[in-house]
Design a protein around this motif. Structure first.
Motif, PDB file in Angstrom:
ATOM      1  N   MET A   1      -5.972  -7.588  21.320  1.00 16.28           N
ATOM      2  CA  MET A   1      -5.858  -6.571  20.297  1.00 16.28           C
ATOM      3  C   MET A   1      -4.382  -6.333  19.999  1.00 16.28           C
ATOM      4  O   MET A   1      -3.605  -6.056  20.882  1.00 16.28           O
ATOM      5  N   PRO A   2      -3.989  -6.433  18.712  1.00 19.16           N
ATOM      6  CA  PRO A   2      -2.577  -6.258  18.378  1.00 19.16           C
ATOM      7  C   PRO A   2      -2.135  -4.805  18.544  1.00 19.16           C
ATOM      8  O   PRO A   2      -2.930  -3.877  18.418  1.00 19.16           O
ATOM      9  N   PHE A   3      -0.851  -4.645  18.828  1.00 16.58           N
ATOM     10  CA  PHE A   3      -0.290  -3.315  18.987  1.00 16.58           C
ATOM     11  C   PHE A   3       0.276  -2.837  17.657  1.00 16.58           C
ATOM     12  O   PHE A   3       1.094  -3.509  17.051  1.00 16.58           O
ATOM     13  N   TYR A   4      -0.173  -1.688  17.187  1.00 19.28           N
ATOM     14  CA  TYR A   4       0.331  -1.067  15.970  1.00 19.28           C
ATOM     15  C   TYR A   4       0.795   0.341  16.303  1.00 19.28           C
ATOM     16  O   TYR A   4       0.313   0.964  17.228  1.00 19.28           O
ATOM     17  N   ALA A   5       1.726   0.813  15.518  1.00 17.85           N
ATOM     18  CA  ALA A   5       2.157   2.201  15.663  1.00 17.85           C
ATOM     19  C   ALA A   5       0.982   3.113  15.312  1.00 17.85           C
ATOM     20  O   ALA A   5       0.112   2.733  14.523  1.00 17.85           O
ATOM     21  N   PRO A   6       0.930   4.297  15.902  1.00 18.77           N
ATOM     22  CA  PRO A   6      -0.166   5.214  15.587  1.00 18.77           C
ATOM     23  C   PRO A   6      -0.217   5.508  14.089  1.00 18.77           C
ATOM     24  O   PRO A   6       0.796   5.796  13.464  1.00 18.77           O
ATOM     25  N   GLY A   7      -1.402   5.419  13.518  1.00 19.47           N
ATOM     26  CA  GLY A   7      -1.584   5.671  12.100  1.00 19.47           C
ATOM     27  C   GLY A   7      -1.293   4.479  11.208  1.00 19.47           C
ATOM     28  O   GLY A   7      -1.420   4.578  10.000  1.00 19.47           O
ATOM     29  N   PHE A   8      -0.907   3.337  11.765  1.00 14.85           N
ATOM     30  CA  PHE A   8      -0.608   2.149  10.968  1.00 14.85           C
ATOM     31  C   PHE A   8      -1.849   1.275  10.917  1.00 14.85           C
ATOM     32  O   PHE A   8      -2.311   0.773  11.926  1.00 14.85           O
ATOM     33  N   ASP A   9      -2.405   1.117   9.732  1.00 18.83           N
ATOM     34  CA  ASP A   9      -3.603   0.309   9.540  1.00 18.83           C
ATOM     35  C   ASP A   9      -3.347  -0.651   8.372  1.00 18.83           C
ATOM     36  O   ASP A   9      -3.436  -0.259   7.211  1.00 18.83           O
ATOM     37  N   PRO A  10      -3.002  -1.916   8.686  1.00 17.91           N
ATOM     38  CA  PRO A  10      -2.664  -2.859   7.614  1.00 17.91           C
ATOM     39  C   PRO A  10      -3.800  -3.087   6.618  1.00 17.91           C
ATOM     40  O   PRO A  10      -3.547  -3.225   5.419  1.00 17.91           O
ATOM     41  N   LEU A  11      -5.037  -3.108   7.088  1.00 17.70           N
ATOM     42  CA  LEU A  11      -6.167  -3.306   6.186  1.00 17.70           C
ATOM     43  C   LEU A  11      -6.289  -2.148   5.204  1.00 17.70           C
ATOM     44  O   LEU A  11      -6.552  -2.355   4.010  1.00 17.70           O
ATOM     45  N   LEU A  12      -6.073  -0.935   5.671  1.00 16.62           N
ATOM     46  CA  LEU A  12      -6.111   0.231   4.796  1.00 16.62           C
ATOM     47  C   LEU A  12      -5.002   0.158   3.751  1.00 16.62           C
ATOM     48  O   LEU A  12      -5.233   0.418   2.564  1.00 16.62           O
ATOM     49  N   ILE A  13      -3.808  -0.227   4.167  1.00 17.94           N
ATOM     50  CA  ILE A  13      -2.677  -0.314   3.237  1.00 17.94           C
ATOM     51  C   ILE A  13      -2.927  -1.364   2.167  1.00 17.94           C
ATOM     52  O   ILE A  13      -2.708  -1.123   0.972  1.00 17.94           O
ATOM     53  N   VAL A  14      -3.423  -2.529   2.563  1.00 15.40           N
ATOM     54  CA  VAL A  14      -3.709  -3.592   1.591  1.00 15.40           C
ATOM     55  C   VAL A  14      -4.817  -3.168   0.635  1.00 15.40           C
ATOM     56  O   VAL A  14      -4.738  -3.407  -0.571  1.00 15.40           O
ATOM     57  N   SER A  15      -5.831  -2.501   1.149  1.00 20.11           N
ATOM     58  CA  SER A  15      -6.919  -2.050   0.268  1.00 20.11           C
ATOM     59  C   SER A  15      -6.437  -0.951  -0.676  1.00 20.11           C
ATOM     60  O   SER A  15      -6.869  -0.895  -1.829  1.00 20.11           O
ATOM     61  N   GLN A  16      -5.531  -0.082  -0.229  1.00 22.53           N
ATOM     62  CA  GLN A  16      -4.967   0.933  -1.111  1.00 22.53           C
ATOM     63  C   GLN A  16      -4.125   0.289  -2.212  1.00 22.53           C
ATOM     64  O   GLN A  16      -4.195   0.695  -3.374  1.00 22.53           O
ATOM     65  N   ILE A  17      -3.348  -0.724  -1.864  1.00 25.99           N
ATOM     66  CA  ILE A  17      -2.543  -1.429  -2.864  1.00 25.99           C
ATOM     67  C   ILE A  17      -3.448  -2.108  -3.887  1.00 25.99           C
ATOM     68  O   ILE A  17      -3.216  -2.026  -5.099  1.00 25.99           O
ATOM     69  N   ALA A  18      -4.498  -2.782  -3.421  1.00 34.93           N
ATOM     70  CA  ALA A  18      -5.426  -3.453  -4.333  1.00 34.93           C
ATOM     71  C   ALA A  18      -6.135  -2.444  -5.235  1.00 34.93           C
ATOM     72  O   ALA A  18      -6.294  -2.685  -6.446  1.00 34.93           O
ATOM     73  N   ALA A  19      -6.547  -1.307  -4.679  1.00 30.71           N
ATOM     74  CA  ALA A  19      -7.201  -0.282  -5.483  1.00 30.71           C
ATOM     75  C   ALA A  19      -6.253   0.293  -6.529  1.00 30.71           C
ATOM     76  O   ALA A  19      -6.640   0.503  -7.685  1.00 30.71           O
ATOM     77  N   MET A  20      -4.999   0.526  -6.137  1.00 31.16           N
ATOM     78  CA  MET A  20      -4.009   1.042  -7.095  1.00 31.16           C
ATOM     79  C   MET A  20      -3.806   0.064  -8.248  1.00 31.16           C
ATOM     80  O   MET A  20      -3.811   0.470  -9.410  1.00 31.16           O
ATOM     81  N   GLN A  21      -3.629  -1.226  -7.941  1.00 26.47           N
ATOM     82  CA  GLN A  21      -3.402  -2.215  -8.995  1.00 26.47           C
ATOM     83  C   GLN A  21      -4.602  -2.282  -9.933  1.00 26.47           C
ATOM     84  O   GLN A  21      -4.437  -2.298 -11.149  1.00 26.47           O
ATOM     85  N   ALA A  22      -5.794  -2.340  -9.360  1.00 26.59           N
ATOM     86  CA  ALA A  22      -6.991  -2.440 -10.193  1.00 26.59           C
ATOM     87  C   ALA A  22      -7.140  -1.219 -11.098  1.00 26.59           C
ATOM     88  O   ALA A  22      -7.418  -1.353 -12.298  1.00 26.59           O
ATOM     89  N   LEU A  23      -6.947  -0.036 -10.547  1.00 30.73           N
ATOM     90  CA  LEU A  23      -7.083   1.178 -11.353  1.00 30.73           C
ATOM     91  C   LEU A  23      -5.984   1.289 -12.406  1.00 30.73           C
ATOM     92  O   LEU A  23      -6.254   1.718 -13.538  1.00 30.73           O
ATOM     93  N   LEU A  24      -4.770   0.896 -12.068  1.00 30.39           N
ATOM     94  CA  LEU A  24      -3.686   0.951 -13.048  1.00 30.39           C
ATOM     95  C   LEU A  24      -3.928  -0.012 -14.208  1.00 30.39           C
ATOM     96  O   LEU A  24      -3.716   0.344 -15.367  1.00 30.39           O
ATOM     97  N   TYR A  25      -4.378  -1.221 -13.921  1.00 32.34           N
ATOM     98  CA  TYR A  25      -4.630  -2.174 -15.008  1.00 32.34           C
ATOM     99  C   TYR A  25      -5.854  -1.774 -15.831  1.00 32.34           C
ATOM    100  O   TYR A  25      -5.867  -1.954 -17.044  1.00 32.34           O
ATOM    101  N   LEU A  26      -6.866  -1.228 -15.196  1.00 34.62           N
ATOM    102  CA  LEU A  26      -8.031  -0.749 -15.935  1.00 34.62           C
ATOM    103  C   LEU A  26      -7.629   0.397 -16.860  1.00 34.62           C
ATOM    104  O   LEU A  26      -7.988   0.410 -18.041  1.00 34.62           O
ATOM    105  N   ASN A  27      -6.864   1.333 -16.347  1.00 36.01           N
ATOM    106  CA  ASN A  27      -6.414   2.466 -17.144  1.00 36.01           C
ATOM    107  C   ASN A  27      -5.488   2.013 -18.275  1.00 36.01           C
ATOM    108  O   ASN A  27      -5.616   2.474 -19.412  1.00 36.01           O
ATOM    109  N   LEU A  28      -4.573   1.102 -17.987  1.00 44.29           N
ATOM    110  CA  LEU A  28      -3.675   0.586 -19.015  1.00 44.29           C
ATOM    111  C   LEU A  28      -4.450  -0.162 -20.095  1.00 44.29           C
ATOM    112  O   LEU A  28      -4.177  -0.015 -21.287  1.00 44.29           O
ATOM    113  N   GLY A  29      -5.430  -0.939 -19.689  1.00 44.88           N
ATOM    114  CA  GLY A  29      -6.262  -1.644 -20.661  1.00 44.88           C
ATOM    115  C   GLY A  29      -7.013  -0.689 -21.574  1.00 44.88           C
ATOM    116  O   GLY A  29      -7.108  -0.920 -22.791  1.00 44.88           O
ATOM    117  N   LEU A  30      -7.512   0.394 -21.010  1.00 43.93           N
ATOM    118  CA  LEU A  30      -8.211   1.389 -21.837  1.00 43.93           C
ATOM    119  C   LEU A  30      -7.247   2.069 -22.809  1.00 43.93           C
ATOM    120  O   LEU A  30      -7.592   2.275 -23.976  1.00 43.93           O
TER     121      LEU A  30
END
Length: 173
Positions: A1-30
């Protein structure tokens, strides 16, 4: 099991980035669809060029102004749920939820947009493209931080789902 700092979740960060990009492009397209429709443009001509081409942002023709306006509206305008009145700032408030992370996520979203623009149409050389995107980044980060701080400072309801309900003297006993 890899060691991460408390509260550091790479999967959460990547999913937040992907969600932000998708929502920004959807909103911009509209926004682009609505504004081009109001401007009387042919809606069938709207495509990836408006989103990713560095040449679509120009102050020398009306279509460029429409794209600039759509980018600013994507960053600062519109109505959303109760605590966050601005769409992309609302996305920051809703997805990121922390004021200290808003600048990071806004900068990441704009850097990914720069990368998409480079892949689609080459390196943006027009000063208008840089000026508009830097202003949108600043507005998005500042409004996102403001809304997140406002959300973080809201009272925490202590009495279940009713929140801060006032009790009469007979109910307290």
């Amino acid at each position: 099991m890899p060691f991460y700092a408390p509260g550091f979740d790479p999967l959460l960060i990547v999913s937040q980035i992907a969600a932000m990009q998708a929502l920004l492009y959807l909103n911009l397209g509209l926004w682009l669809l609505v504004l081009n429709g109001l401007a009387g443009s042919n809606l069938s001509s709207i495509g990836l060029r408006h989103l990713f081409s560095p040449d679509s942002i120009s102050i020398s023709y009306a279509g460029g102004w429409v794209t600039i306006l759509a980018l600013f509206l994507n960053a600062i305008a519109g109505q959303a749920p109760h605590c966050c009145p601005h769409p992309s700032s609302f996305f920051l408030c809703f997805i990121v939820e922390r004021a200290k992370k808003c600048l990071d996520f806004a900068a990441t979203a704009h850097l990914l947009h720069l990368f998409c623009c480079i892949v689609y149409g080459g390196w943006p050389i027009a000063w208008e493209w840089w000026a508009v995107n830097i202003m949108c980044l600043v507005l998005m980060a500042l409004l996102g931080e403001f809304l997140c701080m406002r959300r973080e400072l809201q009272d925490i309801p202590l009495f279940g789902s009713r929140g801060g309900r006032k009790f009469s003297s007979s109910e307290r006993e």
